[in-house]
Enzyme design. Structure first.
Site, PDB file in Angstrom:
ATOM      1  N   THR A   1      49.162  40.186  33.284  1.00  0.00           N
ATOM      2  CA  THR A   1      50.298  40.769  32.560  1.00  0.00           C
ATOM      3  C   THR A   1      51.570  39.914  32.655  1.00  0.00           C
ATOM      4  O   THR A   1      51.782  39.208  33.640  1.00  0.00           O
ATOM      5  CB  THR A   1      50.636  42.160  33.146  1.00  0.00           C
ATOM      6  OG1 THR A   1      50.629  42.053  34.576  1.00  0.00           O
ATOM      7  CG2 THR A   1      49.641  43.205  32.705  1.00  0.00           C
TER       8      THR A   1
ATOM      9  N   HIS B   1      47.925  33.036  34.206  1.00  0.00           N
ATOM     10  CA  HIS B   1      46.963  34.054  34.633  1.00  0.00           C
ATOM     11  C   HIS B   1      47.657  35.195  35.383  1.00  0.00           C
ATOM     12  O   HIS B   1      48.845  35.143  35.661  1.00  0.00           O
ATOM     13  CB  HIS B   1      45.868  33.426  35.492  1.00  0.00           C
ATOM     14  CG  HIS B   1      46.389  32.764  36.723  1.00  0.00           C
ATOM     15  ND1 HIS B   1      46.999  31.535  36.682  1.00  0.00           N
ATOM     16  CD2 HIS B   1      46.434  33.155  38.018  1.00  0.00           C
ATOM     17  CE1 HIS B   1      47.370  31.200  37.897  1.00  0.00           C
ATOM     18  NE2 HIS B   1      47.050  32.171  38.733  1.00  0.00           N
TER      19      HIS B   1
END
Ligand SMILES: Cc1cc2nc3c(=O)[nH]c(=O)nc-3n(C[C@H](O)[C@H](O)[C@H](O)COP(=O)(O)OP(=O)(O)OC[C@H]3O[C@@H](n4cnc5c(N)ncnc54)[C@H](O)[C@@H]3O)c2cc1C
Length: 376
Positions: free
Chosen positions: A47, A44
């Site tokens: 990016t 998570h």
């Protein structure tokens, strides 16, 4: 219920494997303890960096180039933008191993890489200030992957291919007898001809059920977003970055969609057990302290913390991955120990796991990731 292949862990690696196995026509079941993508494992935070001139060693380059091709295919198949070509700036002292590996990887594989003095880095990105003995290696073709979106994209395609994904289904027991795999959750039993174990920080305890002890260490990691002047740090004109400094290894991302600059420390972190609750961001003084100290030195225009999060790395002793068949069961493929740099490869890892199950081999050399390197 009978399947051709069961995958334990439908996160970064497992969901991609589920896609490739279902594409080959295998009746595939993915079991996950949570509902991926989720914030309890290692995937998570929106990016992940993808870079090809690889500071960890040039043996990774063919694998990461394959991964990028597969990310491009995934974008085409789903019509989603998963990759942002922001470029990646690798910073450090010229003679550090990471910088030298980055340069030699680029040379060997003819990858574009601009080698810049500290002054040139500052002139190009005024938001960065470096000591004179640092250099920057800018790779313009690399960038950022949207991690949760990428997992969702593989999930969507795997389901279209007929794969079954059962969430909130924690595997409690694994048994293999005469090549037949039996998997138990709290209230269900499943059978298959083959098995993939891709359970992130939990892989060690699951593999012990198959008499395989691997040197895997889950570690608590933190990262945070800071307020950033969009004129200086926006994704259109600021790259993702890695920094090798005398005070640690750091990485970060430009401000994407106005989120602020994201930064994390790559080295260090406390060893944990993944079933124990992890201290939230900010509970340890170094959570904020390290990041603020780093920014103060190298990006002094940034100081205002917005919020932070915790996540987990699963380290191997050499910080190289484990992608291999089980030494005693040729129908069990394992992907574990991604040591905080695995996401960018997950498309290719999924393809490799699928090939290992289907034919016992992969067309890219996986020997750097073999289990038998830990024999001694
Ligand atoms: C803060 C942070 C920053 C990172 N930055 C980068 C980066 O910039 N670039 C990069 O390439 N990589 C990066 N990484 C590393 C990368 O994200 C990981 O290597 C990768 O996500 C690991 O994937 P995985 O499939 O092994 O684990 P996960 O994605 O966590 O998947 C494991 C899955 O297994 C499931 N599971 C566990 N036990 C069971 C069970 N008993 N039964 C059923 N399911 C189970 C879990 O619920 C989970 O969904 C970063 C990691 C972190 C934490």
């Amino acid at each position: 219920m009978n399947y051709d292949v069961i995958i334990i862990g439908a996160g970064s690696m497992g969901m991609a494997a589920g896609y490739f196995l279902s594409t080959s026509g295998k009746k595939t079941l993915l079991l996950d303890a949570c509902t991926p993508p989720h914030n309890k494992g290692s995937h998570h935070g929106e990016t992940r960096i993808i870079r090809y001139a690889y500071g960890e060693g040039e043996e990774y380059v063919p694998f990461v180039l394959r991964a990028q091709e597969l990310w491009n295919d995934l974008e085409k198949a789903t019509g989603k933008q998963l990759f942002l070509q922001t470029g990646v700036l690798n910073v450090g002292k010229e003679h550090s191993d990471f910088i030298q590996n980055t340069i030699s990887s680029a040379k060997k594989y003819s990858l574009p890489l601009d080698i810049l003095s500290s002054k040139e880095v500052h002139n190009r990105w005024p938001g960065i200030t470096l000591p004179n003995d640092f250099i920057g290696c800018f790779e313009p073709t690399s960038g950022v992957l949207k991690c949760e979106e990428s997992i969702k994209a593989y999930q969507e395609l795997a389901e279209l291919n007929g794969a079954t994904i059962l969430t909130n289904s924690q595997v409690k027991d694994i048994l293999i007898k005469d090549d037949r795999v039996t998997i138990k959750t709290d209230n269900q039993t499943f059978y298959s001809d083959a098995l993939v174990v891709s359970a992130g920080a939990w892989s060690g305890s699951l593999l012990s059920m198959l008499d395989l002890e691997l040197p895997l260490s889950p570690v608590r990691k933190t990262f945070a977003w800071f307020q950033a002047d969009e004129k200086m740090y926006h994704q259109d004109h600021f790259p993702a970055f890695t920094f090798e400094t005398p005070n640690g290894q750091y990485y970060g991302f430009p401000s994407i969609d106005g989120a602020g600059l994201k930064v994390g420390r790559h080295d260090g972190g406390d060893q944990i057990h993944p079933d124990e609750s992890i201290l939230p961001f900010g509970e340890l003084p170094e959570d904020k302290g390290d990041l603020i100290h780093f920014l103060h030195q190298y990006m002094p225009k940034i100081s205002q913390l917005q919020y932070g999060k915790t996540c987990m790395y699963t380290l191997t002793p050499d910080e190289d991955f484990i992608i291999d068949l089980h030494p005693n069961y040729s129908n069990v493929a394992i992907a574990a120990g991604f040591s905080g740099h695995g996401f960018k490869f997950s498309s290719a890892v999924g393809q490799a796991l699928s090939q290992l199950i289907l034919s016992g081999q992969y067309d890219i050399d996986l020997s750097p990731f073999s289990i038998n390197r830990f024999k001694n």
